[in-house]
Enzyme design. Structure first.
Site, PDB file in Angstrom:
ATOM      1  N   HIS A 132     -18.284  -4.264 -34.765  1.00 49.57           N
ATOM      2  CA  HIS A 132     -17.663  -4.489 -33.249  1.00 49.57           C
ATOM      3  C   HIS A 132     -17.460  -5.611 -32.999  1.00 49.57           C
ATOM      4  O   HIS A 132     -18.894  -6.373 -32.534  1.00 49.57           O
ATOM      5  CB  HIS A 132     -18.158  -2.893 -32.946  1.00 49.57           C
ATOM      6  CG  HIS A 132     -17.558  -2.670 -31.728  1.00 49.57           C
ATOM      7  ND1 HIS A 132     -16.201  -2.397 -31.541  1.00 49.57           N
ATOM      8  CD2 HIS A 132     -17.205  -2.793 -30.311  1.00 49.57           C
ATOM      9  CE1 HIS A 132     -15.988  -2.127 -30.874  1.00 49.57           C
ATOM     10  NE2 HIS A 132     -16.551  -2.126 -29.870  1.00 49.57           N
ATOM     11  N   ASP A 157     -21.231   9.118 -33.263  1.00 50.70           N
ATOM     12  CA  ASP A 157     -20.449   8.087 -31.807  1.00 50.70           C
ATOM     13  C   ASP A 157     -20.197   6.991 -32.375  1.00 50.70           C
ATOM     14  O   ASP A 157     -20.819   6.178 -32.815  1.00 50.70           O
ATOM     15  CB  ASP A 157     -22.332   8.254 -31.191  1.00 50.70           C
ATOM     16  CG  ASP A 157     -22.422   9.453 -30.803  1.00 50.70           C
ATOM     17  OD1 ASP A 157     -21.788  10.644 -30.501  1.00 50.70           O
ATOM     18  OD2 ASP A 157     -23.846   9.387 -30.713  1.00 50.70           O
ATOM     19  N   LEU A 158     -18.660   6.650 -32.059  1.00 47.39           N
ATOM     20  CA  LEU A 158     -18.009   5.879 -32.237  1.00 47.39           C
ATOM     21  C   LEU A 158     -18.541   4.264 -31.639  1.00 47.39           C
ATOM     22  O   LEU A 158     -18.844   4.216 -30.178  1.00 47.39           O
ATOM     23  CB  LEU A 158     -16.595   6.120 -31.852  1.00 47.39           C
ATOM     24  CG  LEU A 158     -15.538   4.660 -31.938  1.00 47.39           C
ATOM     25  CD1 LEU A 158     -15.225   4.683 -33.894  1.00 47.39           C
ATOM     26  CD2 LEU A 158     -13.511   4.858 -31.232  1.00 47.39           C
ATOM     27  N   ASP A 159     -18.673   3.501 -32.535  1.00 46.25           N
ATOM     28  CA  ASP A 159     -19.403   2.250 -31.660  1.00 46.25           C
ATOM     29  C   ASP A 159     -20.515   2.761 -31.105  1.00 46.25           C
ATOM     30  O   ASP A 159     -20.535   1.413 -30.304  1.00 46.25           O
ATOM     31  CB  ASP A 159     -17.494   1.574 -30.968  1.00 46.25           C
ATOM     32  CG  ASP A 159     -16.863   0.793 -32.226  1.00 46.25           C
ATOM     33  OD1 ASP A 159     -17.327   0.891 -33.639  1.00 46.25           O
ATOM     34  OD2 ASP A 159     -16.094   0.972 -31.597  1.00 46.25           O
ATOM     35  N   GLU A 160     -21.045   3.039 -31.269  1.00 42.92           N
ATOM     36  CA  GLU A 160     -22.041   3.596 -30.755  1.00 42.92           C
ATOM     37  C   GLU A 160     -23.812   3.858 -31.686  1.00 42.92           C
ATOM     38  O   GLU A 160     -24.470   3.915 -31.037  1.00 42.92           O
ATOM     39  CB  GLU A 160     -22.352   4.576 -29.795  1.00 42.92           C
ATOM     40  CG  GLU A 160     -21.731   4.667 -28.752  1.00 42.92           C
ATOM     41  CD  GLU A 160     -21.165   5.518 -27.408  1.00 42.92           C
ATOM     42  OE1 GLU A 160     -21.961   6.440 -27.597  1.00 42.92           O
ATOM     43  OE2 GLU A 160     -20.022   5.212 -26.510  1.00 42.92           O
TER      44      GLU A 160
END
Length: 292
Positions: free
Chosen positions: A199, A233-236
Site C-alpha cells: 500500500h 480493516d482496510l490497509d490497517e
C-alpha cells in the site's frame, strides 16, 4: 525428501508465549540435547503484552523424518510454556499465489527475484481481474494464469474461486501485488496471517483515487509504501515493512508515481522475504520483525 545421513539440515524455529524466566535456557538445552548447533538467535520481550518472542536458526544432522522427530521433541517443551510455535525446514520453498490488477510492476519484480534465485518461493499461480492480454509482454514462465473478472454482484463468487485455487494449489501465502480489489471480511479472515498487501503510504495518508496527485497537490516532502498483513480493516493490518523517499518541490506527479513504483517494489519484496524466512511474527495489531 530423503537426505544423506551425513549431511546437515537447517531449521528455523519461531515461538511466542507468555513471558517467564527460563524460556531461553529450556529451548537452548532442548536443542543441545538434540545435537543442534544454533547459528542465529533473536529474541524480544514485549512488556506491553507480557509476551516473549524468539527466532532461532539451527543446524542438525539430517536423517529421514528429521523434521517430525524435532517437532515431537519441541512439542513437549512448547506445552510447558504454552507456546505458539512453528518449525520450518529451510529447504522448503513456500508455495505462493500472486494476485495482480492492471499495474504489474510489483508482480514483475517478484517474478524476477524468484527467477534469479533471490526469493526462494514456488509461485503456483497468478490471479488477475484483468485478462491475460493485459500482460501480453510478460513471460509468466509457465505459471498458471487465472482470469477472474469481478463486479459488485459477482464478488462473493469470485472470491470463492480464489479460495479454491489457493487450496487446490497448496498455496501457503497470497501476495496482493497491486491487486486493486478490497477483500471481503470473510476472505481476509480465511487468509489471516497468510496474505500480504502493498500500500502506498504518506504523511498525511491519502486514500482513494490518484493518491500521488493528492500528495503532489499538498506538497509532500516524503512518499512511502507499506507491506502489511491483510485484515478486515482496510490497509490497517499489522505492518511488516516500510520505506520512504524524499520528494522536492521540483518533482511532478509523474515523478512521484515513478518513485512510488520503486518503493512499492522493494518494500513488497522485503515483506515477502521476511515472511517466508519466518522473521515476521504476529503480535496482535502489530508484528515483531527480526530483521537480518
Amino acid at each position: 525428501m530423503t537426505r544423506n545421513a551425513t549431511s546437515s539440515a537447517i531449521f528455523i524455529l519461531t515461538l511466542s508465549c507468555p513471558n517467564r524466566p527460563g524460556i531461553v535456557a529450556a529451548i537452548s538445552q532442548q536443542l543441545y540435547e538434540l545435537g543442534a548447533n544454533i547459528t542465529e538467535a533473536q529474541q524480544f520481550d514485549d512488556t506491553d503484552s507480557n509476551r516473549f518472542f524468539m527466532r532461532i536458526v539451527f543446524e542438525v544432522t539430517a536423517t529421514d523424518n528429521i523434521g517430525q522427530g524435532l517437532r515431537t521433541q519441541i512439542t513437549r517443551i512448547a506445552d510447558t510454556f504454552s507456546m505458539e510455535w512453528s518449525l520450518t525446514d529451510t529447504q522448503h520453498r513456500q508455495k505462493v499465489l500472486l494476485l495482480v490488477s492492471r499495474f504489474d510492476h510489483c508482480l514483475v519484480d517478484l517474478l524476477y527475484r524468484w527467477r534469479i534465485g533471490e526469493l526462494p518461493i514456488d509461485p503456483v499461480g497468478i490471479i488477475s481481474n484483468h485478462p491475460r492480454e493485459t500482460f501480453a509482454d510478460l513471460d509468466f514462465y509457465g505459471i498458471p494464469f487465472h482470469y477472474l473478472p469481478v463486479t459488485k454482484e459477482t464478488k462473493a463468487a469470485q472470491e470463492e474461486q480464489i479460495w479454491t485455487i489457493f487450496n487446490e494449489t497448496g498455496a501457503e501465502l497470497a501476495v496482493l501485488a497491486r491487486y486493486m480489489q478490497v477483500l471481503s471480511n470473510a476472505m481476509a479472515s480465511r487468509l489471516s496471517g497468510r496474505c500480504i498487501n502493498i500500500h502506498h503510504s504518506f504523511l498525511p495518508g491519502f486514500k482513494g483515487a490518484r493518491p500521488y496527485h493528492q500528495a503532489f497537490s499538498r506538497g509532500v516532502k516524503l512518499i512511502g509504501a507499506t507491506a502489511h498483513y491483510v485484515t478486515s480493516d482496510l490497509d490497517e493490518g499489522p505492518i511488516i515493512e516500510q520505506d520512504v523517499e524524499r520528494i522536492s518541490h521540483a518533482d511532478s506527479p509523474d515523478d512521484l508515481i515513478r518513485k512510488g513504483r520503486d518503493i512499492e517494489r522493494r518494500v513488497l519484496a522485503r515483506g515477502v522475504r521476511f515472511h517466508i524466512e519466518r522473521r515476521a511474527l504476529m503480535n496482535g495489531s502489530k508484528t515483531i520483525v527480526f530483521t537480518p
